[in-house]
Design an enzyme around this catalytic site. Sequence first.
Site, PDB file in Angstrom:
ATOM      1  N   ARG A  72       0.851  -1.213   0.000  1.00  0.00           N
ATOM      2  CA  ARG A  72       0.000   0.000   0.000  1.00  0.00           C
ATOM      3  C   ARG A  72       0.875   1.247   0.000  1.00  0.00           C
ATOM      4  O   ARG A  72       0.582   2.223  -0.699  1.00  0.00           O
ATOM      5  CB  ARG A  72      -0.924  -0.015   1.228  1.00  0.00           C
ATOM      6  CG  ARG A  72      -2.055  -1.004   1.132  1.00  0.00           C
ATOM      7  CD  ARG A  72      -2.858  -1.057   2.418  1.00  0.00           C
ATOM      8  NE  ARG A  72      -3.579   0.193   2.692  1.00  0.00           N
ATOM      9  CZ  ARG A  72      -4.147   0.462   3.876  1.00  0.00           C
ATOM     10  NH1 ARG A  72      -4.046  -0.400   4.884  1.00  0.00           N
ATOM     11  NH2 ARG A  72      -4.803   1.581   4.071  1.00  0.00           N
ATOM     12  N   GLN A 103      -9.760   9.609   8.308  1.00  0.00           N
ATOM     13  CA  GLN A 103      -9.582   8.199   8.689  1.00  0.00           C
ATOM     14  C   GLN A 103      -8.437   7.589   7.873  1.00  0.00           C
ATOM     15  O   GLN A 103      -8.025   6.471   8.125  1.00  0.00           O
ATOM     16  CB  GLN A 103     -10.858   7.407   8.427  1.00  0.00           C
ATOM     17  CG  GLN A 103     -12.067   7.918   9.187  1.00  0.00           C
ATOM     18  CD  GLN A 103     -13.337   7.275   8.707  1.00  0.00           C
ATOM     19  OE1 GLN A 103     -13.737   6.204   9.165  1.00  0.00           O
ATOM     20  NE2 GLN A 103     -14.003   7.914   7.758  1.00  0.00           N
ATOM     21  N   HIS A 121      -6.653   7.510  12.427  1.00  0.00           N
ATOM     22  CA  HIS A 121      -6.186   6.121  12.365  1.00  0.00           C
ATOM     23  C   HIS A 121      -4.689   6.009  12.114  1.00  0.00           C
ATOM     24  O   HIS A 121      -4.211   4.964  11.668  1.00  0.00           O
ATOM     25  CB  HIS A 121      -6.963   5.349  11.281  1.00  0.00           C
ATOM     26  CG  HIS A 121      -8.418   5.233  11.579  1.00  0.00           C
ATOM     27  ND1 HIS A 121      -9.350   4.932  10.620  1.00  0.00           N
ATOM     28  CD2 HIS A 121      -9.112   5.400  12.730  1.00  0.00           C
ATOM     29  CE1 HIS A 121     -10.563   4.905  11.170  1.00  0.00           C
ATOM     30  NE2 HIS A 121     -10.449   5.200  12.456  1.00  0.00           N
ATOM     31  N   CYS A 133      10.019   1.921  22.268  1.00  0.00           N
ATOM     32  CA  CYS A 133      10.839   3.105  21.898  1.00  0.00           C
ATOM     33  C   CYS A 133       9.943   4.154  21.223  1.00  0.00           C
ATOM     34  O   CYS A 133       8.808   3.910  20.904  1.00  0.00           O
ATOM     35  CB  CYS A 133      11.907   2.682  20.882  1.00  0.00           C
ATOM     36  SG  CYS A 133      13.141   1.680  21.628  1.00  0.00           S
ATOM     37  N   GLY A 190     -16.310  10.859   1.117  1.00  0.00           N
ATOM     38  CA  GLY A 190     -15.702   9.580   0.755  1.00  0.00           C
ATOM     39  C   GLY A 190     -15.577   8.601   1.904  1.00  0.00           C
ATOM     40  O   GLY A 190     -14.575   7.889   2.023  1.00  0.00           O
ATOM     41  N   ALA A 234     -15.583  12.702  -5.644  1.00  0.00           N
ATOM     42  CA  ALA A 234     -15.155  13.867  -4.854  1.00  0.00           C
ATOM     43  C   ALA A 234     -14.249  14.790  -5.658  1.00  0.00           C
ATOM     44  O   ALA A 234     -14.313  16.017  -5.506  1.00  0.00           O
ATOM     45  CB  ALA A 234     -14.436  13.392  -3.589  1.00  0.00           C
TER      46      ALA A 234
HETATM   47  C1  BV8 Z   1     -12.269   1.024  18.740  1.00  0.00           C
HETATM   48  C2  BV8 Z   1      -6.492   0.599   9.773  1.00  0.00           C
HETATM   49  C3  BV8 Z   1     -12.412   0.704  21.071  1.00  0.00           C
HETATM   50  C4  BV8 Z   1      -5.702   1.649   9.109  1.00  0.00           C
HETATM   51  C5  BV8 Z   1      -8.871   0.688  10.053  1.00  0.00           C
HETATM   52  C6  BV8 Z   1     -15.796  -5.726  17.629  1.00  0.00           C
HETATM   53  C7  BV8 Z   1     -14.516  -5.817  18.150  1.00  0.00           C
HETATM   54  C8  BV8 Z   1     -13.676  -4.702  18.257  1.00  0.00           C
HETATM   55  C9  BV8 Z   1     -14.135  -3.469  17.830  1.00  0.00           C
HETATM   56  C10 BV8 Z   1     -15.408  -3.396  17.296  1.00  0.00           C
HETATM   57  C11 BV8 Z   1     -16.246  -4.500  17.196  1.00  0.00           C
HETATM   58  N1  BV8 Z   1     -17.430  -4.100  16.637  1.00  0.00           N
HETATM   59  C12 BV8 Z   1     -17.362  -2.780  16.368  1.00  0.00           C
HETATM   60  C13 BV8 Z   1     -16.155  -2.347  16.765  1.00  0.00           C
HETATM   61  C14 BV8 Z   1     -15.636  -1.022  16.646  1.00  0.00           C
HETATM   62  C15 BV8 Z   1     -14.796  -0.984  15.373  1.00  0.00           C
HETATM   63  C16 BV8 Z   1     -15.750  -0.768  14.215  1.00  0.00           C
HETATM   64  O1  BV8 Z   1     -16.231   0.322  14.043  1.00  0.00           O
HETATM   65  N2  BV8 Z   1     -16.018  -1.818  13.413  1.00  0.00           N
HETATM   66  C17 BV8 Z   1     -16.966  -1.654  12.318  1.00  0.00           C
HETATM   67  C18 BV8 Z   1     -16.391  -2.187  11.020  1.00  0.00           C
HETATM   68  C19 BV8 Z   1     -18.266  -2.349  12.710  1.00  0.00           C
HETATM   69  N3  BV8 Z   1     -13.900   0.131  15.543  1.00  0.00           N
HETATM   70  C20 BV8 Z   1     -12.689  -0.082  16.083  1.00  0.00           C
HETATM   71  O2  BV8 Z   1     -12.236  -1.152  16.365  1.00  0.00           O
HETATM   72  C21 BV8 Z   1     -11.897   1.193  16.344  1.00  0.00           C
HETATM   73  N4  BV8 Z   1     -11.418   1.148  17.710  1.00  0.00           N
HETATM   74  O3  BV8 Z   1     -13.465   0.997  18.640  1.00  0.00           O
HETATM   75  O4  BV8 Z   1     -11.613   0.874  19.909  1.00  0.00           O
HETATM   76  C22 BV8 Z   1     -11.490   0.607  22.212  1.00  0.00           C
HETATM   77  C23 BV8 Z   1     -11.507   1.619  23.184  1.00  0.00           C
HETATM   78  C24 BV8 Z   1     -10.669   1.504  24.263  1.00  0.00           C
HETATM   79  C25 BV8 Z   1      -9.802   0.400  24.383  1.00  0.00           C
HETATM   80  C26 BV8 Z   1      -9.780  -0.584  23.373  1.00  0.00           C
HETATM   81  C27 BV8 Z   1     -10.633  -0.486  22.286  1.00  0.00           C
HETATM   82  C28 BV8 Z   1     -10.712   1.276  15.410  1.00  0.00           C
HETATM   83  C29 BV8 Z   1     -11.205   1.557  14.004  1.00  0.00           C
HETATM   84  C30 BV8 Z   1     -10.020   1.750  13.043  1.00  0.00           C
HETATM   85  C31 BV8 Z   1      -9.783   0.489  12.291  1.00  0.00           C
HETATM   86  N5  BV8 Z   1      -8.701   0.696  11.327  1.00  0.00           N
HETATM   87  N6  BV8 Z   1      -7.840   0.629   9.223  1.00  0.00           N
HETATM   88  C32 BV8 Z   1      -5.547   1.250   7.650  1.00  0.00           C
HETATM   89  O5  BV8 Z   1      -4.948   0.191   7.383  1.00  0.00           O
HETATM   90  O6  BV8 Z   1      -6.012   2.046   6.794  1.00  0.00           O
HETATM   91  S1  BV8 Z   1     -10.435   0.713   9.411  1.00  0.00           S
HETATM   92  C33 BV8 Z   1     -10.553   1.260   7.837  1.00  0.00           C
HETATM   93  O7  BV8 Z   1     -11.908   1.724   7.739  1.00  0.00           O
HETATM   94  C34 BV8 Z   1      -9.722   2.451   7.442  1.00  0.00           C
HETATM   95  O8  BV8 Z   1      -9.115   3.156   8.488  1.00  0.00           O
HETATM   96  C35 BV8 Z   1     -10.776   3.344   6.768  1.00  0.00           C
HETATM   97  O9  BV8 Z   1     -10.411   4.633   6.684  1.00  0.00           O
HETATM   98  C36 BV8 Z   1     -11.890   3.125   7.698  1.00  0.00           C
HETATM   99  C37 BV8 Z   1     -13.251   3.629   7.337  1.00  0.00           C
HETATM  100  O10 BV8 Z   1     -13.552   3.229   6.041  1.00  0.00           O
HETATM  101  P1  BV8 Z   1     -13.831   4.382   4.970  1.00  0.00           P
HETATM  102  O11 BV8 Z   1     -12.706   5.340   5.034  1.00  0.00           O
HETATM  103  O12 BV8 Z   1     -15.190   4.925   5.160  1.00  0.00           O
HETATM  104  O13 BV8 Z   1     -13.676   3.585   3.625  1.00  0.00           O
HETATM  105  P2  BV8 Z   1     -14.752   2.622   2.933  1.00  0.00           P
HETATM  106  O14 BV8 Z   1     -14.031   1.837   1.907  1.00  0.00           O
HETATM  107  O15 BV8 Z   1     -15.535   1.918   3.982  1.00  0.00           O
HETATM  108  O16 BV8 Z   1     -15.771   3.636   2.210  1.00  0.00           O
HETATM  109  C38 BV8 Z   1     -15.315   4.392   1.101  1.00  0.00           C
HETATM  110  C39 BV8 Z   1     -16.458   5.315   0.726  1.00  0.00           C
HETATM  111  O17 BV8 Z   1     -16.044   6.176  -0.332  1.00  0.00           O
HETATM  112  C40 BV8 Z   1     -17.701   4.581   0.218  1.00  0.00           C
HETATM  113  O18 BV8 Z   1     -18.844   5.153   0.827  1.00  0.00           O
HETATM  114  C41 BV8 Z   1     -17.700   4.869  -1.295  1.00  0.00           C
HETATM  115  O19 BV8 Z   1     -19.016   4.968  -1.786  1.00  0.00           O
HETATM  116  C42 BV8 Z   1     -17.016   6.208  -1.347  1.00  0.00           C
HETATM  117  N7  BV8 Z   1     -16.293   6.525  -2.584  1.00  0.00           N
HETATM  118  C43 BV8 Z   1     -15.605   5.672  -3.393  1.00  0.00           C
HETATM  119  N8  BV8 Z   1     -15.019   6.369  -4.393  1.00  0.00           N
HETATM  120  C44 BV8 Z   1     -15.350   7.679  -4.197  1.00  0.00           C
HETATM  121  C45 BV8 Z   1     -16.159   7.782  -3.046  1.00  0.00           C
HETATM  122  N9  BV8 Z   1     -16.653   8.953  -2.602  1.00  0.00           N
HETATM  123  C46 BV8 Z   1     -16.334  10.065  -3.304  1.00  0.00           C
HETATM  124  N10 BV8 Z   1     -15.564  10.056  -4.419  1.00  0.00           N
HETATM  125  C47 BV8 Z   1     -15.063   8.887  -4.891  1.00  0.00           C
HETATM  126  N11 BV8 Z   1     -14.304   8.893  -6.005  1.00  0.00           N
END
Ligand code: BV8
Length: 253
Positions: A72, A103, A121, A133, A190, A234
């Site tokens: 990536r 994000q 993130h 470290c 996005g 976008a």
């Molecule tokens: C937390 C890593 C609490 C970085 C990512 C069970 C167990 C554990 C946790 C959970 C659970 N159930 C729920 C949770 C919470 C969980 C969560 O939300 N899960 C979801 C999926 C249900 N969240 C977490 O775990 C977070 N931490 O809750 O911690 C805690 C508190 C205290 C102590 C301990 C714990 C952590 C969340 C972060 C996860 N890391 N990635 C990386 O490698 O990138 S997630 C990943 O999803 C990326 O970070 C990404 O940014 C993020 C969100 O996705 P989007 O950015 O929205 O991207 P996506 O593809 O989904 O959508 C793209 C959009 O763009 C679409 O709508 C599309 O239509 C649109 N699009 C496409 N092309 C275009 C466009 N729009 C405009 N123009 C275009 N051209």
Amino acid sequence: MSEVEPRAETIDALRGSRRVAALTGAGISAESGLETFRGKGGIWEKYDFNKLATLEGFLEDPCLVWSWYDERRLGIYNSGPNMAHEALAELEARADEFALITQNIDGYHREAGSRNVIELHGNIWRARCMGGCQTIEFREVPLSTVPPLCKRCGELLRPDVVWFGEPLPTDAIDRGLAAAAACDLMLVVGTSGTVQPAASIPVYAKRSGAYVLEVNTEPTPLSKLADDSVYGKAGDVLPALLEMARGRCGHDG
Ligand code: BV8
């Protein structure tokens, strides 16, 4: 590009808002050639996030996870910000207060000129020592060794990003929520609005009285919350909206 058709109130909000915040997701970097996570052909359709985006998955196979992040990083390195990132940087220059809450981990918003960037993130260009470290910046692409080891203590380095089940950096989420509570206008660009707590930021802004504008290629769970959703890429929509807000074309609002 299909016609960009915002509500008149959206142009008024773009023209008149002094405190602006934006929440961005993977979709804003799609036109830079970077894959999104969900939807057709998304990353999580091809890979198991448990293996690639959790601490447990990393500890089980650090080589696999670092190879994926290095692939990536190479894609990010070989491309760059697009007109959507640039439009948000221009919007920041025009507002009294602006916060860009992302994000994304690609670093493109800063590269496009945005200054007040809140990375919820983490950042793919930083690596963090598992031995405690200080964080180490990694610009070399591709990595010389996978998985990389800490130059200081020899321990394993991890990508300095937030995985599922890990808490977001306290400073980042606090600043993001504060910006959402203070803004007059919140742009949501996005993002599928599915990952928490990031997806709650527009809800916070709405509850605090902000005008919420969504820009996406399709409806999302946040669409019903938004005051206006402008559907399209976008990189097309944001520059067009800024043109309209400058009053140079299109809108009679
Ligand atoms: C937390 C890593 C609490 C970085 C990512 C069970 C167990 C554990 C946790 C959970 C659970 N159930 C729920 C949770 C919470 C969980 C969560 O939300 N899960 C979801 C999926 C249900 N969240 C977490 O775990 C977070 N931490 O809750 O911690 C805690 C508190 C205290 C102590 C301990 C714990 C952590 C969340 C972060 C996860 N890391 N990635 C990386 O490698 O990138 S997630 C990943 O999803 C990326 O970070 C990404 O940014 C993020 C969100 O996705 P989007 O950015 O929205 O991207 P996506 O593809 O989904 O959508 C793209 C959009 O763009 C679409 O709508 C599309 O239509 C649109 N699009 C496409 N092309 C275009 C466009 N729009 C405009 N123009 C275009 N051209």
